[in-house]
Design an enzyme around this catalytic site. Structure first.
Site, PDB file in Angstrom:
ATOM      1  N   CYS A   1       0.825  -1.205   0.000  1.00 31.38           N
ATOM      2  CA  CYS A   1       0.000   0.000   0.000  1.00 31.38           C
ATOM      3  C   CYS A   1       0.860   1.257   0.000  1.00 31.38           C
ATOM      4  O   CYS A   1       0.490   2.281  -0.577  1.00 31.38           O
ATOM      5  CB  CYS A   1      -0.944  -0.019   1.194  1.00 31.38           C
ATOM      6  SG  CYS A   1      -0.114  -0.286   2.774  1.00 31.38           S
TER       7      CYS A   1
ATOM      8  N   HIS B   1      -1.609   0.698   7.397  1.00 27.16           N
ATOM      9  CA  HIS B   1      -2.024   0.798   5.999  1.00 27.16           C
ATOM     10  C   HIS B   1      -1.845   2.234   5.515  1.00 27.16           C
ATOM     11  O   HIS B   1      -2.131   3.186   6.251  1.00 27.16           O
ATOM     12  CB  HIS B   1      -3.481   0.369   5.868  1.00 27.16           C
ATOM     13  CG  HIS B   1      -4.021   0.473   4.475  1.00 27.16           C
ATOM     14  ND1 HIS B   1      -3.600  -0.355   3.468  1.00 27.16           N
ATOM     15  CD2 HIS B   1      -4.936   1.314   3.925  1.00 27.16           C
ATOM     16  CE1 HIS B   1      -4.243  -0.027   2.352  1.00 27.16           C
ATOM     17  NE2 HIS B   1      -5.048   0.974   2.601  1.00 27.16           N
TER      18      HIS B   1
END
Length: 1365
Positions: free
Chosen positions: A182, A485
């Protein structure tokens, strides 16, 4: 209030439900007002007459909001028009559907403001009243596809799941997350949305002749950007980009810092762009300059150097402070705030020629076009010694004015700094006479505060319009310091709209969503708000200079350079081809295909055929796939429906040759519940039609006389056929007589059923799709006896339980001696015709009784031979045990061999079917032998003694199983086919309890007899037959291999007894090793276990050596050498017995060490101690008893330690500690020395260490070693890293926990100072220590997670580091 279930298993009050019996409306409300509630659902089950106003009231009460501070809108409506707050219209007239249908609503902000929390302390409605008929808030897991990572952490009134699943809503393409990439996706989307970077990348042209496109980072980025701009997909892969980085698939599972990736990627691009127009692109866009200066406060003299930067790291919370900076501007001010060097930190002024107070700080000289700010949210907590993430609130503006932070003195020429930067650093000095006397103004300049004088103010304000930066990218991190994330919020310069790029999901967001990334507590309701609301916050900010002359727009497709246009066309064609391929895949039937190949036997493959292809075309494809062109003609092949699991031909497809396969197979599926078989026939044969509903039966014909079971004949029948009709069908197929036919169905393992009821149907008898039957039709009287007593049953039982094993005999096996003995007993070399087998035969009981006495005598002789020289009456050790015992009669042995020869025809594949009976027993309960026979059951049995197997092999014929009457037979290779049957002692001898030494582990079953002396299992005949096997491997010529057919219900002990004649020694003198598929060998030692875990063609290796007796354990002995580089050295394998003392085991061990290891040791100068991996543990004292004081197990390991003096350990209360002196002055560790403590007192330990080392007691310090023995540690770290002199009085408490022998303790003289090392000497010592610790493998990492450095490899892959750990 009584509750009753309603729709969706919710509970509502009974009185409400019964009110007017009106229909109810099920409302499911999703709260999308904040990140914490986007996953929550409120479920209300209301009467249809409820008004909209009452609905708002109920929702407010349930959610804990003030009623008029939120809106409700239909969840499936794109315009999100709110429902009327004040409407008195009932739900049934407002578009709500009653009767259990779900009505989805969304709870949204009203007028862009968060709903107000109700004043109730709990934040939600209380748990009483009418609204409890509604369901309580249901919190479910975050849907991965909808809100992966932290996409749910920003929400807007227009937010919906469809907005992130459909590309057409935004026009932008997402990036697929490979696993934990990510951070990469966020940076790539930011670079793609930067017009100047994207356009410059498009202008670069790739030369394929100069570089491999796979490893070219700029080319793969160019391809990715083209796909992001032109692809019709929702998301595209980044694997080509990461492959150009030189990464393998493991890198996808490594999470890295996005700022670190940004720097590493820019470095890689600069390297790749050397000698091109883009060589200075990164510097032109992202590089700025700042001055690092020190100014003397006495004379004004200033020393400085110029540094370049690509990003500015901004501290969130100053070190030691509890309050964080509230904004980016405040953090920038702190970044340039100078510090005063005074006191011991004074600066040596070149002009004053002395140490003076000074100001040290930074000044911005040049700001880049693209300004990158890194918010340093990751820090280290020195209290917990862990990395932490700072979630404090830090605001950042949409437009950032950088003029207050510029160097005022150099502002007149910020772009042309007189001191040019060469990339490293430039140093210089300057001095202004007017600064000599007044420093107040200069201080203001240093601190970034506007000047009071008019002239200075003009200089600051003049370039303000050129120093305004516009925010366009926010890279957000959600999670903790341990992991999380990343996603990016990016403003498009095409339409000014903000978008969220969250891996494959792209959605529109608002300014309010950007404000939510400031961090800190949002003040929203909920128990978890303080813990989780602030974990999602901005980590990197990218601003662009507002300069109309430089601000670029994205290149449109019409303006692409020619090489990009061709690349777009190439990618478009590739995407179209991929689309066509997917379309073909979606219309391709993939099904397992089998074929009974004439040469290769059963073959398996996968047939992939388009759904529109006909059966005829598919048959031709299968014909080629199975390589039958030169063997069978196409006309002799057909495809039939097949069930591999049941080996069942379900149906054939007559007359359907032109039917499409998609229709024939029932559609295109990813997997089918059936398979296809390509069936072949001979030219003169015709295919038999297979109709649905038929069952397939494999019929094996049994010949009782020859004991042969023929290969199967396939017959198809119907389940509604009777047994009589079925017999007629079999008679036609086999030619047997139906009148005398016996049919036995093998339904499953250990289940043989005789089909004897004429009118019973096959379905009633348990027939299924595929079945196996045995048929026998003879005029013998065997059919007159009960089935379980018949020869047929015994033959089928043996057939179902017999397995084929490959037994490799030992290389030095005296097998020739065994063969000679057998041939002598049988009659020479086995070529001589054998006489009748029905001669004078002793009764089985007499043979067993006689062999029992002989075995007793033999065991006594062997025991005497071990302790004294053999007498004249004793047997020489050079002679085989079984040679000593004569065969009772020649005729009996002949019979045995003849029967075994007849049994050689049993070569069919053996199916596992259990069951065994004894004709000697009249008790039907004992027809089946107990499978879990005890250890001594075998050894007390006559069939399991080392002598009896030989006696039985030559005396007791297997015609007790099948009355065979065969003639002479010559055996292949001169090796006898050896048939041994096992028999239980007759009932006359059941009362005699005799025990023998066994080769077993004590597994809890000591005897086959109960307390009354009765046998636990009745007699059972267990089949054993061997034949020679020639190995292809010439290197194994010295070995002999047997093919053994044996009943798998036989125990290991009986199996070993049967192998004795071939090995040439008694079963206690050899070991059995099972060979697994990877050629690993494991010894089988549990003699009471059967061979049920073995299967056909398993390999067994026989090795000479004494097998274990009952209560014995095999032990590996290692020598402990505490001061050697390798402290653990293997010595010997030995055997310890239960009940043996440690001293007795040492007495048996020392002669073995002398013989095998040439170690001549004194029993008082050796000790045994516990071994746990390589760690020395408890010292075993001489009087300790195995199994009582010392736990012992199979394949146990123990340390033997040679002592320099007699053993001092006499009691369990003593403690043996290994100590080692650390000498800081010499940077060396001394050798290990053992200290024996009488107690766990720290004072005693220090006294003994002081006495041993002459270090004064008051100066002695000690520390416990870390990790496993020998607790190696670098000499550069030991002085600071260990916990020296812990404040405890006993050793068995925290932090020492020294409770057992073998602990490692370091000690030192506290007055001894460490050696002073130069930088060169320290580096050299560091290399030596790293090499030493790497070799020993004892370096212990205490980090819970070892992070891998982020690298991009310009040569396409990582170089192999030979010294990499």
């Amino acid at each position: 209030m009584e509750m009753v279930p309603s729709q969706e298993n919710q509970f509502v009050p009974k009185e409400i439900q019964n009110a007017a019996e009106e229909p109810r409306v099920l409302c499911i409300i999703q709260d999308i007002t904040s990140a914490k509630t986007v996953n929550e659902r409120l479920t209300l089950n209301l009467p249809a007459s409820t008004t909209l106003s009452k609905l708002y009231e109920d929702v407010a009460h349930k959610a804990g909001y003030v009623k008029a501070t939120f809106d409700l809108a239909w969840g499936n409506s794109p315009d999100m028009v709110p429902l009327d707050h004040s409407s008195e219209m009932p739900l049934s007239d407002s578009g709500f559907e009653p009767g259990g249908k779900r009505n989805f609503l969304q709870l949204t902000d009203k007028d862009g403001e968060q709903p107000q929390i109700a004043s109730d302390e709990s934040g939600t409605a209380d748990s009483s009243g009418l609204d409890d008929s509604s369901q309580e808030r249901i919190i479910g897991p975050l849907p991965r596809d909808g809100t992966a990572g932290c996409s749910g952490d920003y929400s807007s009134p227009s937010y919906s799941y469809s907005s992130i699943l459909n590309k057409s809503d935004t026009g932008y393409v997402g990036l697929v997350n490979q696993a934990m990439t990510c951070y990469l996706n966020s940076l790539l989307q930011t670079l793609f949305m930067t017009p100047e970077f994207r356009n410059a990348l498009y202008n670069w042209e790739f030369e394929e002749t100069e570089e491999d496109p796979v490893t070219s980072i700029p080319y793969q980025l160019q391809r990715l950007f083209v796909l992001l701009q032109t692809s019709k997909k929702r998301a595209i892969e980044t694997t080509d980009v990461t492959r150009s980085f030189g990464w393998d698939s493991s890198e996808a599972w490594q999470q890295h810092d996005v700022q670190e990736l940004c720097r590493v990627m820019f470095d890689a691009l600069e390297q790749k762009w050397k000698q091109t127009e883009q060589a200075d692109l990164i510097n032109q866009l992202y590089q700025g300059k700042l001055k690092d200066y020190v100014r003397c406060l006495e004379c004004g003299y200033e020393s400085w150097r110029i540094d370049t930067y690509l990003d500015i790291p901004l501290v969130i919370r100053p070190f030691g402070a509890s309050q964080a900076y509230g904004s980016v501007e405040e953090a920038l001010q702190a970044f340039i705030q100078p510090e005063t060097l005074d006191g011991p930190n004074q600066y040596f002024c070149e002009r004053c020629k002395k140490k003076c107070d000074a100001r040290k700080g930074l000044r911005f000289l040049h700001l880049p076009y693209l300004l990158t700010l890194q918010l340093k949210r990751f820090d280290f907590d020195y209290t917990t010694m862990h990395r932490i993430k700072l979630n404090d609130r830090m605001t950042f503006p949409d437009e950032l004015d950088m003029s207050p932070f510029m160097d005022v003195e150099d502002e007149k020429s910020p772009q042309t700094e007189s001191c040019t930067d060469s990339g490293a650093e430039n140093e210089g000095s300057c001095h202004s006479d007017q600064m000599s006397n007044d420093f107040s103004t200069d201080d203001c300049v240093d601190e970034g505060i506007c000047l009071d004088s008019t002239g200075s103010t003009e200089r600051v304000l003049k370039p303000k319009s050129l120093l305004t930066f516009e925010l366009f990218s926010v890279m957000v991190h959600s999670g903790s310091a341990a992991g999380g994330h990343y996603y990016a919020c990016i403003k498009s310069y095409s339409d000014g709209q903000w978008y969220s790029f969250n891996d494959q999901h792209v959605s529109k967001i608002t300014q309010d969503d950007i404000r939510k990334t400031h961090g800190g507590s949002s003040g929203s309701r909920g128990y978890y708000s303080s813990a989780f609301a602030s974990s999602t916050n901005a980590y990197m900010l990218i601003y662009r200079l507002k300069d109309p002359s430089r601000n670029a727009k994205y290149l449109s497709a019409e303006d692409f350079p020619e090489h990009i246009k061709s690349l777009v066309q190439k990618e478009k064609e590739s995407e179209e081809q991929e689309k066509r391929q997917r379309e073909i895949e979606r219309n391709t039937c993939k099904i397992k295909l089998f074929c009974m190949h004439p040469v290769k036997m059963m073959m398996e493959s996968k047939l992939e055929v388009h759904k529109d292809k006909t059966l005829k075309e598919a048959t031709e494809m299968a014909y080629k796939l199975m390589e039958l062109e030169d063997l069978v003609s196409l006309d002799c092949c057909r495809l039939v429906k097949y069930d591999e699991f049941h080996e069942y031909l379900e149906r054939s497809y007559e007359g359907e040759e032109d039917t499409p396969m998609g229709l024939l197979l029932g559609g295109v599926k990813s997997s089918y519940m059936f398979d296809l078989l390509l069936e072949t026939r001979k030219p003169e044969q015709a295919f038999q039609p297979y109709k649905p509903g038929e069952v397939m039966v494999k019929v094996h014909v049994v010949d009782l006389k020859s004991e042969n079971i023929a290969s199967p004949v396939s017959v198809r029948a119907y389940l509604n056929q009777t047994i009589t009709e079925f017999k007629q069908l079999i008679a036609q197929a086999t030619g047997l007589s139906a009148e005398s036919m016996r049919v036995v169905l093998e339904r499953c393992y250990n289940d043989l059923r005789l089909l004897y009821v004429p009118n019973k149907t096959l379905k009633a008898e348990g027939f299924f799709r595929s079945n196996k039957v045995f048929v026998e039709s003879s005029e013998s009287t065997d059919h007159q006896v009960a089935f379980t007593d018949s020869v047929l049953w015994k033959l089928l039982d043996r057939h179902g339980n017999t397995i084929r094993l490959l037994v490799l005999l030992p290389e030095q096996s005296p097998g020739t001696l065994a063969n000679r003995t057998l041939c002598q007993n049988v009659g020479g070399d086995c070529d001589v015709p054998l006489e009748g087998s029905n001669g004078n035969r002793k009764s089985v009981d007499a043979i067993l009784e006689e062999s029992t006495e002989k075995l007793k005598n033999l065991s006594l002789q062997q025991q005497q031979q071990q302790g004294s020289s053999p007498s004249d009456s004793q047997k020489s050790s050079e002679t085989s045990d079984f040679e000593h015992i004569e065969s009772p009669t020649q005729e009996d042995s002949n019979s045995s061999l003849c029967v075994a020869a007849d049994n050689r025809e049993l070569e069919n594949r053996i199916r596992a079917t259990a069951g065994g009976s004894s004709s000697a027993s009249s008790d039907p309960e004992n027809h089946f032998a107990c499978e879990e026979r005890s250890d001594s059951e075998v050894n007390n049995d006559r069939s399991t003694s080392s002598v009896d197997s030989d006696i039985l092999s030559s005396s007791h014929s297997s015609d007790t199983l099948c009355n065979a009457d065969s003639g002479p037979l010559q055996l292949a290779n001169g090796l006898d086919s050896h048939s041994i049957t096992s028999s239980r002692r007759s009932k006359a001898h059941e009362g005699k309890k005799e025990t023998w030494d066994t080769a077993e582990e004590d597994s809890g079953t000591d005897s086959e007899y109960d307390d009354n002396g009765k046998s636990k299992a009745e007699a059972q005949y267990l089949y054993f037959r061997s034949e020679p096997f020639s190995q292809d491997d010439s290197s194994s010529e010295a070995h002999k291999c047997l093919v053994v057919h044996v009943d798998k219900r036989i125990t290991l002990a009986a199996f070993k007894q049967n192998l004795e004649p071939y090995v040439g020694v008694t079963s206690t003198q050899f070991k059995v090793f099972r060979v697994y598929a990877n050629n690993q060998e494991f010894e089988s030692v549990r003699l009471n276990e059967t061979l049920s875990s073995f299967s056909d063609d398993n390999k067994i290796t026989i090795r000479l050596g004494r097998a274990l007796k009952k209560g014995e354990y095999r032990v590996k002995v290692y020598q402990l050498l505490v001061n050697e580089p390798e402290p653990c050295k293997f010595l010997v394998d030995t055997v310890f017995a239960k009940g043996m003392t440690v001293r007795q085991s040492k007495e048996e061990l020392l002669p073995q060490l002398k013989e095998q290891c040439k170690l001549d040791l004194s029993i008082d100068r050796v000790r045994l101690r516990k071994k746990t991996w390589k760690n020395p543990g408890t010292v075993f004292l001489d009087y300790h008893v195995y199994e009582e004081d010392i736990s012992i197990s199979s394949n146990w390991e123990v340390f033997l330690e040679v002592l320099n003096e007699p053993e001092k350990m006499k009691s369990m209360s003593q403690l043996a500690v290994l100590t080692r002196r650390w000498r800081p002055a010499a940077m060396k560790l001394g050798p290990f020395q053992e200290v024996i403590l009488e107690s766990s007192s720290v004072e005693e330990l220090k006294e003994k260490l002081s006495e041993m080392s002459d270090v004064p007691l008051e100066s002695l310090e000690f520390a416990k070693g870390r990790g496993t023995f020998p607790c190696d540690i670098s000499v550069l770290e030991i002085h600071q890293d260990l916990d020296w002199n812990p404040k405890v009085s006993t050793l068995n408490v925290w932090p020492l926990y020294i409770c057992d022998d073998g602990a490692v303790v370091f000690y030192r003289d506290s007055t001894e100072e460490p050696m002073e090392l130069s930088e060169e000497a320290r580096n050299e010592l560091m290399k030596k220590e790293s090499s030493r610790l790497l070799k020993t493998g004892h370096r212990v990492s205490y980090s819970p997670r070892k992070e891998k450095a982020l690298k991009i490899y310009l040569d396409g892959g990582p170089a192999k580091d030979p010294v990499q750990d």
